[in-house]
Design a protein around this motif. Structure first.
Motif, PDB file in Angstrom:
ATOM      1  N   MET A   1     -12.542 -36.400  -4.477  1.00  0.00           N
ATOM      2  CA  MET A   1     -11.864 -36.216  -5.757  1.00  0.00           C
ATOM      3  C   MET A   1     -12.797 -36.626  -6.890  1.00  0.00           C
ATOM      4  O   MET A   1     -13.495 -37.611  -6.786  1.00  0.00           O
ATOM      5  CB  MET A   1     -10.582 -37.034  -5.793  1.00  0.00           C
ATOM      6  N   ASP A   2     -12.801 -35.834  -7.999  1.00  0.00           N
ATOM      7  CA  ASP A   2     -13.674 -36.106  -9.130  1.00  0.00           C
ATOM      8  C   ASP A   2     -13.352 -37.474  -9.732  1.00  0.00           C
ATOM      9  O   ASP A   2     -12.216 -37.773 -10.072  1.00  0.00           O
ATOM     10  CB  ASP A   2     -13.501 -35.011 -10.176  1.00  0.00           C
ATOM     11  N   GLY A  30      -2.819 -34.232   3.070  1.00  0.00           N
ATOM     12  CA  GLY A  30      -2.248 -33.205   3.930  1.00  0.00           C
ATOM     13  C   GLY A  30      -3.333 -32.556   4.765  1.00  0.00           C
ATOM     14  O   GLY A  30      -4.467 -32.381   4.304  1.00  0.00           O
ATOM     15  N   SER A  31      -3.001 -32.223   5.996  1.00  0.00           N
ATOM     16  CA  SER A  31      -4.007 -31.617   6.885  1.00  0.00           C
ATOM     17  C   SER A  31      -4.479 -30.273   6.357  1.00  0.00           C
ATOM     18  O   SER A  31      -5.615 -29.866   6.602  1.00  0.00           O
ATOM     19  CB  SER A  31      -3.431 -31.455   8.289  1.00  0.00           C
ATOM     20  N   SER A  46      -4.775 -35.809  -2.960  1.00  0.00           N
ATOM     21  CA  SER A  46      -4.376 -35.638  -4.356  1.00  0.00           C
ATOM     22  C   SER A  46      -3.859 -36.944  -4.928  1.00  0.00           C
ATOM     23  O   SER A  46      -3.430 -37.849  -4.207  1.00  0.00           O
ATOM     24  CB  SER A  46      -3.292 -34.560  -4.480  1.00  0.00           C
ATOM     25  N   LEU A  47      -3.903 -37.014  -6.248  1.00  0.00           N
ATOM     26  CA  LEU A  47      -3.353 -38.118  -7.018  1.00  0.00           C
ATOM     27  C   LEU A  47      -2.482 -37.491  -8.099  1.00  0.00           C
ATOM     28  O   LEU A  47      -2.947 -36.645  -8.873  1.00  0.00           O
ATOM     29  CB  LEU A  47      -4.479 -38.942  -7.638  1.00  0.00           C
ATOM     30  N   ASN A  48      -1.200 -37.895  -8.155  1.00  0.00           N
ATOM     31  CA  ASN A  48      -0.244 -37.239  -9.030  1.00  0.00           C
ATOM     32  C   ASN A  48       0.490 -38.277  -9.876  1.00  0.00           C
ATOM     33  O   ASN A  48       1.113 -39.193  -9.346  1.00  0.00           O
ATOM     34  CB  ASN A  48       0.765 -36.449  -8.187  1.00  0.00           C
ATOM     35  N   LEU A  49       0.403 -38.137 -11.189  1.00  0.00           N
ATOM     36  CA  LEU A  49       1.084 -39.028 -12.114  1.00  0.00           C
ATOM     37  C   LEU A  49       2.227 -38.275 -12.772  1.00  0.00           C
ATOM     38  O   LEU A  49       2.026 -37.198 -13.338  1.00  0.00           O
ATOM     39  CB  LEU A  49       0.105 -39.523 -13.184  1.00  0.00           C
ATOM     40  N   LEU A  65      -1.750 -33.787 -12.191  1.00  0.00           N
ATOM     41  CA  LEU A  65      -2.197 -33.881 -10.797  1.00  0.00           C
ATOM     42  C   LEU A  65      -3.644 -33.448 -10.674  1.00  0.00           C
ATOM     43  O   LEU A  65      -4.070 -32.490 -11.331  1.00  0.00           O
ATOM     44  CB  LEU A  65      -1.308 -33.006  -9.905  1.00  0.00           C
ATOM     45  N   HIS A  66      -4.381 -34.174  -9.836  1.00  0.00           N
ATOM     46  CA  HIS A  66      -5.706 -33.707  -9.448  1.00  0.00           C
ATOM     47  C   HIS A  66      -5.806 -33.789  -7.931  1.00  0.00           C
ATOM     48  O   HIS A  66      -5.478 -34.811  -7.334  1.00  0.00           O
ATOM     49  CB  HIS A  66      -6.829 -34.525 -10.086  1.00  0.00           C
ATOM     50  N   GLY A  67      -6.223 -32.684  -7.321  1.00  0.00           N
ATOM     51  CA  GLY A  67      -6.352 -32.642  -5.871  1.00  0.00           C
ATOM     52  C   GLY A  67      -7.576 -31.862  -5.455  1.00  0.00           C
ATOM     53  O   GLY A  67      -8.153 -31.098  -6.245  1.00  0.00           O
TER      54      GLY A  67
END
Length: 223
Positions: A1-2, A30-31, A46-49, A65-67
């Motif tokens: 992830m960036d 997730g696979s 992913s990271l989701n706010l 979200l960034h994934g």
């Protein structure tokens, strides 16, 4: 992830913690990454706010979200409002911008309705494409879910969703769809933390995707 995008999410979460709103930060794995019936890649993290609040008789909600997978990066931003028409019926509208590395930005407006019937949550949403990043004009999704509390902070959710593209993102096929069935176990870990484990099976008979089974896990911190 960036790293820059991750730090942006963390910084925003720190600011939201001091505001009079409800917010949550979720880290997930997730696979595989299935986006609206399309397999985008393997090993999705992913990271989701998310945040929500009340204003002028409406409930507003926002998300960032960034994934990433082994081959793609995605950033999604959304802002919407909803209105309860009764104890069990509400409507919502909003805007969403999704950036996938391979396809460019997809800008959409959406409208939806949700209700509850015999303990089952039902919803339907239509997304309208606002630019030329993808060939499709619209996408709609219908979903139903049932949550069962098993005590000691443990719960299970069974969900079914059906999605349809009027034209697939590549523009090669019309009226493509997919059905997904998922089972998720949730555990309240205390202190605003919740963990989940889940499995989703997608049934698809279209050129853009195949039958897929995805396993995943997430941790959510609410504040």
């Amino acid at each position: 992830m960036d790293l820059k995008k991750t730090l942006l999410l963390v910084g925003l979460s720190s600011g939201l913690a001091n505001a009079d709103i409800e917010s949550a930060l979720t880290a997930s794995y997730g696979s595989e990454y299935i986006y609206r019936g399309v397999n985008v890649g393997d090993d999705h993290v992913s990271l989701n706010l998310t945040a929500s609040g009340e204003a002028a008789g409406l409930t507003w909600n926002a998300g960032l979200l960034h994934g990433s997978t082994e081959t793609t990066d995605e950033t999604r931003m959304m802002l919407g409002v909803s209105k309860s028409l009764s104890d069990s019926l509400s409507v919502n509208v909003g805007m969403m911008n999704t950036s996938l590395l391979a396809a460019g930005d997809l800008r959409e407006v959406y409208a939806g309705v949700s209700t509850a019937l015999a303990g089952i949550d039902l919803s339907g949403t239509v997304f309208f494409n606002q630019n030329d990043a993808l060939a499709t004009d619209s996408y709609y999704e219908l979903s139903a879910s049932y949550h069962h509390c098993m005590g000691d902070g443990l719960g299970a959710t069974l969900a079914v969703s059906y999605g349809n593209w009027d034209e697939d993102p590549s523009g090669a096929n019309e009226d493509v769809d997919a059905l997904a069935i998922s089972l998720t176990l949730n555990k309240d870990l205390g202190g605003g933390l919740e963990g989940s484990l889940g499995v989703t099976h997608q049934i698809s008979d279209t050129p853009i995707s195949e039958d897929e089974t995805v396993v995943g896990a997430s941790v959510t911190f609410s504040f």
